[in-house]
Write an enzyme that holds these catalytic residues in place. Sequence first.
Site, short mmCIF file in Angstrom:
data_model
loop_
_atom_site.label_atom_id
_atom_site.label_comp_id
_atom_site.label_asym_id
_atom_site.label_seq_id
_atom_site.Cartn_x
_atom_site.Cartn_y
_atom_site.Cartn_z
N SER A 68 9.75 -39.76 -19.78
CA SER A 68 9.02 -38.50 -19.90
C SER A 68 9.87 -37.27 -20.05
CB SER A 68 8.50 -38.43 -18.55
OG SER A 68 7.34 -37.38 -18.54
N ASP A 69 9.39 -36.36 -20.80
CA ASP A 69 10.21 -35.08 -20.93
C ASP A 69 9.31 -33.97 -21.28
OD1 ASP A 69 13.11 -34.40 -21.82
OD2 ASP A 69 11.98 -33.46 -22.87
N GLN A 70 9.74 -32.76 -20.81
CA GLN A 70 8.87 -31.53 -20.69
C GLN A 70 9.56 -30.43 -21.54
OE1 GLN A 70 8.13 -29.26 -17.08
NE2 GLN A 70 6.20 -29.93 -17.18
N GLY A 105 5.94 -35.05 -22.59
CA GLY A 105 5.77 -36.23 -23.17
C GLY A 105 5.81 -37.36 -22.28
#
Length: 193
Positions: A68-70, A105
């Site tokens: 996950s990434d933001q 994501g």
Amino acid sequence: MTRLVLASGSRWRRQLLDRLELPYAWASPDIDETPLPRESAQALVHRLALGKATALAGEYPEHLIIGSDQVCLFDGEILGKPGDMATARANLRRFSGRHVRFVTGLALIDTAHARHWVDHERYDVVFRELNDTQIERYVEKERPLDSAGSFRMEGLGITLFERLEGRDPNTLIGLPLIRLCEMLREAGLDPLG
């Protein structure tokens, strides 16, 4: 056997994943998070989420790996983690009274069957009007230097907002659990199963 792996060193993401009551391992992948020239926010978070999960694939065969990434989107600009106090204060001054979008994501890799899912969730925040004293106090208390948007939703950051808009509030913390549960079910792991 633990079949699930979280590709993150974030304690906040681990706390969110704990809510599903599934056994899992976690490891912090080491990837370059630099945006590519002219890369959209959606393309960036897709690439980074998948990259984080893929970075651990060799160590975890026969596993489901979550990445996950933001990023924060403001006035068409992609903002990552502030990294220092001055940038955190400057970001919050810019956000005061304004609408800010967060794009998170999410990737799930099934290393046993060589397949993967990638998606993203959006979550919008409307900041209330903030004065310099409030911004200074907030940044001093929480030191949100490693948080996209210069705040921590899981803490005192909630005091900065007028309203929140989106499908899954966990998205704002960095792990969209509703979409993750959908992906896990598609991969054959039902949290209620």
